[in-house]
Design a protein around this motif. Sequence first.
Motif, PDB file in Angstrom:
ATOM      1  N   HIS A 156       0.873  -1.177   0.000  1.00  0.00           N
ATOM      2  CA  HIS A 156       0.000   0.000   0.000  1.00  0.00           C
ATOM      3  C   HIS A 156       0.909   1.226   0.000  1.00  0.00           C
ATOM      4  O   HIS A 156       1.260   1.756   1.052  1.00  0.00           O
ATOM      5  CB  HIS A 156      -0.913  -0.008   1.229  1.00  0.00           C
ATOM      6  N   GLN A 179       0.696   3.856  -2.624  1.00  0.00           N
ATOM      7  CA  GLN A 179       0.203   4.984  -3.411  1.00  0.00           C
ATOM      8  C   GLN A 179      -0.810   5.758  -2.587  1.00  0.00           C
ATOM      9  O   GLN A 179      -1.600   5.183  -1.850  1.00  0.00           O
ATOM     10  CB  GLN A 179      -0.418   4.502  -4.723  1.00  0.00           C
ATOM     11  N   GLY A 180      -0.757   7.090  -2.697  1.00  0.00           N
ATOM     12  CA  GLY A 180      -1.706   7.946  -1.991  1.00  0.00           C
ATOM     13  C   GLY A 180      -1.397   8.113  -0.515  1.00  0.00           C
ATOM     14  O   GLY A 180      -2.254   8.525   0.253  1.00  0.00           O
ATOM     15  N   VAL A 181      -0.159   7.792  -0.110  1.00  0.00           N
ATOM     16  CA  VAL A 181       0.215   7.861   1.313  1.00  0.00           C
ATOM     17  C   VAL A 181       1.477   8.697   1.555  1.00  0.00           C
ATOM     18  O   VAL A 181       2.033   8.695   2.639  1.00  0.00           O
ATOM     19  CB  VAL A 181       0.416   6.436   1.906  1.00  0.00           C
ATOM     20  N   PHE A 190       4.348   8.209  -0.135  1.00  0.00           N
ATOM     21  CA  PHE A 190       5.518   7.338  -0.304  1.00  0.00           C
ATOM     22  C   PHE A 190       6.545   7.923  -1.273  1.00  0.00           C
ATOM     23  O   PHE A 190       7.740   7.897  -1.003  1.00  0.00           O
ATOM     24  CB  PHE A 190       5.080   5.946  -0.779  1.00  0.00           C
ATOM     25  N   PRO A 245       6.011   5.604   4.702  1.00  0.00           N
ATOM     26  CA  PRO A 245       4.562   5.812   4.732  1.00  0.00           C
ATOM     27  C   PRO A 245       3.874   4.608   4.072  1.00  0.00           C
ATOM     28  O   PRO A 245       4.446   3.965   3.196  1.00  0.00           O
ATOM     29  CB  PRO A 245       4.354   7.064   3.875  1.00  0.00           C
ATOM     30  N   GLY A 246       2.662   4.326   4.481  1.00  0.00           N
ATOM     31  CA  GLY A 246       1.939   3.210   3.887  1.00  0.00           C
ATOM     32  C   GLY A 246       2.464   1.886   4.415  1.00  0.00           C
ATOM     33  O   GLY A 246       2.919   1.783   5.556  1.00  0.00           O
ATOM     34  N   ARG A 247       2.414   0.879   3.555  1.00  0.00           N
ATOM     35  CA  ARG A 247       2.876  -0.456   3.939  1.00  0.00           C
ATOM     36  C   ARG A 247       3.632  -1.083   2.779  1.00  0.00           C
ATOM     37  O   ARG A 247       3.090  -1.250   1.690  1.00  0.00           O
ATOM     38  CB  ARG A 247       1.675  -1.342   4.295  1.00  0.00           C
TER      39      ARG A 247
END
Length: 96
Positions: A18, A20-22, A24, A73-75
């Motif tokens: 995950h 995108q949109g975080v 990264f 950020p994210g995973r």
Amino acid sequence: MSQQPEPQVRLTAWVHGHVQGVGFRWWTRCRALELGMTGYAANRDDGRVLVVAHGSREAGEKLLQLLEGGGTPGRVDKVVADWSEPTEQFTGFVER
């Protein structure tokens, strides 16, 4: 005695998870610039982020460790990395 400049390498890393949109790509850009690398981080249609970074092998190894390290950020589930010779010139490090 002058020291030879360290040869430049190209790190191509496909980041799965995950990512995108975080934030990264922005995070990756900051880390790459801190390490003196040039290149880009780009979202791909399949949800991955492609990171292409040029610099010393040491800087590339550090960036790869950061991408895999869990502090992003994210995973991040997986990073598939490839090393090669730089084939193009970049100015700075950008988000695409």
